[in-house]
Scaffold this active site. Sequence first.
Site, short mmCIF file in Angstrom:
data_model
loop_
_atom_site.label_atom_id
_atom_site.label_comp_id
_atom_site.label_asym_id
_atom_site.label_seq_id
_atom_site.Cartn_x
_atom_site.Cartn_y
_atom_site.Cartn_z
N VAL A 142 0.81 -1.15 0.07
CA VAL A 142 -0.13 0.28 0.43
C VAL A 142 0.96 1.61 0.11
CG1 VAL A 142 -2.09 1.28 1.06
CG2 VAL A 142 -1.96 -1.01 1.61
N LYS A 159 -6.01 -2.43 -1.61
CA LYS A 159 -5.19 -2.03 -0.73
C LYS A 159 -6.20 -1.13 0.26
CE LYS A 159 -1.73 -0.50 -4.17
NZ LYS A 159 -1.35 0.57 -5.53
N1 HSE Z 1 -0.38 0.87 -9.94
C1 HSE Z 1 -0.30 1.46 -8.48
C2 HSE Z 1 -0.85 2.25 -9.15
C3 HSE Z 1 1.50 0.54 -8.64
O1 HSE Z 1 -0.79 3.20 -9.71
O2 HSE Z 1 -0.61 2.77 -7.81
C4 HSE Z 1 1.72 0.49 -7.02
O3 HSE Z 1 1.28 -0.49 -6.00
#
Ligand code: HSE
Length: 430
Positions: A132, A205
């Site tokens: 996260v 998350k």
């Molecule tokens: N794809 C995710 C984002 C990467 O854009 O936050 C980090 O977890």
Amino acid sequence: MNKINLGLIGYGVVGSGLVKLLAKRKSYIKNKFNAEFVLKTLCDRSIEAKNPQGLLGTALTTKYQDILDDPQIHIVIELIGGMNPAREIVRGALSKGKHVVTANKELIANNGIELFQLAKEKKCRLYYESSVGAGVPVIKTITEGLAGNKFSSIYGIINGTCNFILSEMTQNNVSFNQALEEAQKRGFAESDPSLDVNGIDSVHKLAILTYLAFGKAINVKDIYREGITHISHDDIEYATSLNLAIKLLAIAKKEEKKIEARVHPTLISKDHPLASINSIYNAVYIKADPLGNILLSGEGAGQMSAASGVVSDLINFVASGQDATLACNIYSEATGLELQPIDQVNTKFYLRFMVIDKPGVLSIITGILGKNNIGINSVTQRAHNRMAAVPVIMLTDYTSGHMLRLALDEINQLQVVKSKPVAIRMEKLW
Ligand code: HSE
């Protein structure tokens, strides 16, 4: 010198960043912690094509089992993401008494409890700081830095890709697709970017944060989710003129025995600090007792940010002694907390209707809202054009998702309404 052998699985954007950062921090780690991380084996299914350079003494393999079976490897670093085979890898490593560092939000969100328990049984440690906020220490802040606090709400901007897209659309008038392409080029977006823009990454998350902050394990499928694909430049512009900003927020709130967990585009006052978190920055705004409001922010996506979180996990492992199980692996499920269905969650709403510009239209719409007990705080008609549909923006008072749905279903049927009404939740964060 404490030599710690690492097995790294996944040599993609984050894995290669980690290798660079470990090399950079080598002498610092030696001097400060009297420890050396040795990358004994590197596994990637396309290791030949990736052709890693400068890894003298590191064995290369395409089979993760080589790492799990190697008794000399102390820590397995899982950086492949996704559920399979990541779950087998992490379970396999812990079962064999190896410590694990992972950045895998989907895995921790879905199987965290099972893995924490296995780690505890095997007296191993499982670190997941980068899951996260990448390198922004959200996990450590909640579980350790604020250990003496009780939480009442968390508002998070926890997907860098979505925040980047919304910021680019707002500040630079860039199209959704152009902004997404740029996020992909810069390596923030998931390999399947629909996980980002549909809010799925934020849901993963949020499930982790809700568990850590409130002790409530929520099935990711039960977390209400809306992505950002329907957000238009028009709504961004109207919101801006009302002194509001649109952010994809992950929200968890607890009130007595009720808990809310939801991810959706949200209108917040432009004066709130979260409104000025732009680009790939992530932020979590936490209400804690007795500390009050805390804002933690930083680059929450990208190669070196995630690598930073993984190296912090490794250093925390060294710094806190290898025999202890990590305190933050041991959670107890809060009893009796009940997840509020989104239909019962009360918020204010921003509504946009595209309607025929003729007398009486507004009163029909406000009549339907009134019948459903929805109060209106303001109404703005943005243009006059007797030939075409014009946007009417309404800001409502608090109402439940259920009442709003009933009203919008009815309004959507009206002849004078020319496209599906837009509804965006609003939050008052202070
Ligand atoms: N794809 C995710 C984002 C990467 O854009 O936050 C980090 O977890």
